[in-house]
Design an enzyme around this catalytic site. Structure first.
Site, PDB file in Angstrom:
ATOM      1  N   ARG A   6      -3.067 -40.261 110.037  1.00 15.13           N
ATOM      2  CA  ARG A   6      -1.864 -40.534 110.838  1.00 15.13           C
ATOM      3  C   ARG A   6      -1.390 -39.292 111.563  1.00 15.13           C
ATOM      4  O   ARG A   6      -0.748 -39.379 112.610  1.00 15.13           O
ATOM      5  CB  ARG A   6      -0.746 -41.084 109.944  1.00 15.13           C
ATOM      6  CG  ARG A   6      -1.103 -42.380 109.218  1.00 15.13           C
ATOM      7  CD  ARG A   6      -1.530 -43.489 110.195  1.00 15.13           C
ATOM      8  NE  ARG A   6      -1.787 -44.743 109.505  1.00 15.13           N
ATOM      9  CZ  ARG A   6      -2.944 -45.119 108.999  1.00 15.13           C
ATOM     10  NH1 ARG A   6      -4.006 -44.292 109.085  1.00 15.13           N
ATOM     11  NH2 ARG A   6      -3.086 -46.285 108.405  1.00 15.13           N
ATOM     12  N   ALA A  33      16.499 -25.739  97.806  1.00 18.63           N
ATOM     13  CA  ALA A  33      16.552 -26.970  98.593  1.00 18.63           C
ATOM     14  C   ALA A  33      15.642 -26.899  99.821  1.00 18.63           C
ATOM     15  O   ALA A  33      14.777 -27.756 100.024  1.00 18.63           O
ATOM     16  CB  ALA A  33      17.993 -27.249  99.006  1.00 18.63           C
ATOM     17  N   CYS A 170      19.635  -9.200 116.321  1.00 24.92           N
ATOM     18  CA  CYS A 170      20.216  -9.406 117.651  1.00 24.92           C
ATOM     19  C   CYS A 170      21.276 -10.500 117.610  1.00 24.92           C
ATOM     20  O   CYS A 170      22.366 -10.360 118.174  1.00 24.92           O
ATOM     21  CB  CYS A 170      19.137  -9.808 118.658  1.00 24.92           C
ATOM     22  SG  CYS A 170      17.911  -8.552 119.070  1.00 24.92           S
ATOM     23  N   CYS A 182      26.737 -22.812  99.043  1.00 23.29           N
ATOM     24  CA  CYS A 182      26.609 -24.118  98.391  1.00 23.29           C
ATOM     25  C   CYS A 182      27.343 -24.145  97.057  1.00 23.29           C
ATOM     26  O   CYS A 182      27.815 -25.196  96.618  1.00 23.29           O
ATOM     27  CB  CYS A 182      25.136 -24.454  98.157  1.00 23.29           C
ATOM     28  SG  CYS A 182      24.173 -24.579  99.666  1.00 23.29           S
TER      29      CYS A 182
END
Length: 342
Positions: A6, A33, A170, A182
């Site tokens: 796929r 996470a 930058c 979190c």
């Protein structure tokens, strides 16, 4: 090849792009996470090799959003890198997975990138100490990296190409940073998923040989407030930047610009002294307001603030130093520091 059929049917990747992905080596720093989301997606996509570095172990609060882990991992307090490798090898045994339980330092990362042939660096960390080291390593060794972060319902991502795009330093001269994490304001899983989607899409473009299709804009969003911004930051590239400018010095690889830690003699405490370039110049008043807004009780005088979290007392001074009382473990002290003050 049926496994990736796929993906190869997707014209921009095709058979040649899939072959390219299978020959690439990615360095992923952080297995929380963002790290677990990125790792699973790339392993399922058939990346040739992935090196994962993380210093932490699996906790119950991780299970809400860190998709590779299960209750058994939290119960056994398995190191995240170890637990991630075990799960990833069950997903795709063809991928070579190198897992390291370690706290990333400038010297360690410099030596690793010098010795290994990485095609991409992926940011899944929880603090700017390591991100700025990654930024300088990317510029020094000419390896692209993808910055990503999320908190609450907010997320941000930017792909950095050495010698072409602005680097993280930058951007930080212009883009404001919040102090929330979190652990202080929480996070919802869809925000994680959105950042992962942006990072993995960019990674697949790079790894499959489609660099021309990469997004050169900084992307940020707030899913709860239904906001999405794509910002052209090309004009922020600074020729005088010490990380990517004309006179590169890679300041965050220098000892004086790294966070210092020390166990205090005779005391159950660790002192953390952040690099001056990372302290952000926040006043004690600003830190107090931030912590108070998150429901944390704070004691203060003109010289310092102190607060109690997770069974430890943290004391922050105006010069940026922080004392973490109740532990002699530097790793634990750094974790608390980055959660609440980093």
């Amino acid at each position: 090849m049926d496994r990736y059929s796929r993906q190869t049917l997707f014209a921009p990747i095709g058979v040649d792009g899939q072959k390219s992905i299978g020959e690439k080596h990615v360095l992923l720093i952080g297995a929380g996470a963002l790290g677990t989301g990125n790792a699973e997606a790339l392993v399922r996509a058939g990346v040739g090799k992935i090196t994962i570095i993380d210093r932490d172990y699996v906790e119950w609060s991780n299970l809400q959003r860190q998709q590779l882990y299960c209750e058994k991992d939290a119960h056994e307090k398995l190191p995240k890198a170890v637990a991630a490798k075990e799960r990833l090898q069950l997903i795709n045994s063809e991928v070579e997975i190198n897992a390291q339980v370690a706290d990333v330092t400038a010297d360690m990362l410099d030596a690793l990138v010098k010795d290994e042939c990485f095609d991409l660096l992926l940011d899944a960390t929880d603090n700017f100490d390591i991100r700025m080291i990654m930024n300088d390593i990317s510029q020094k060794h000419g390896v692209p990296w993808i910055y990503g972060a999320c908190v609450g319902s907010y997320g941000i991502s930017f792909t950095i190409f050495p010698g072409e795009t602005p680097c993280l330093q930058c951007l930080l001269k212009t883009v404001p940073l919040g102090g929330a994490t979190c652990d202080t304001v929480g996070i919802i899983a869809p925000a994680v998923g959105m950042v992962v989607a942006h990072q993995v899409a960019e990674a697949l473009k790079i790894l499959s040989g489609n660099v021309k299709d990469c997004n050169r804009k900084l992307v940020s969003f707030d899913l709860w407030k239904n906001q999405y911004v794509s910002l052209n930051v090309a004009g922020l590239k600074n020729l005088e930047c010490l990380s990517c400018g004309e006179n590169k010095a890679y300041p965050f690889l220098s000892f004086e610009n790294q966070t210092k830690t020390a166990v205090l003699c005779g005391r159950d405490s660790v002192q953390i002294r952040p690099a001056e370039t990372l302290s952000g110049g926040r006043s004690l008043r600003a830190i107090k307001e931030l912590l108070t807004s998150q429901g944390i009780g704070v004691e203060a005088n003109p010289y310092l603030i102190s607060f109690q979290v997770e069974g430890h007392r943290l004391v922050a001074f105006q010069d940026g130093r922080v004392l973490v009382h109740g532990t002699k473990e530097i790793a634990r002290a750094k974790t608390l520091y980055h959660r609440y003050l980093g």
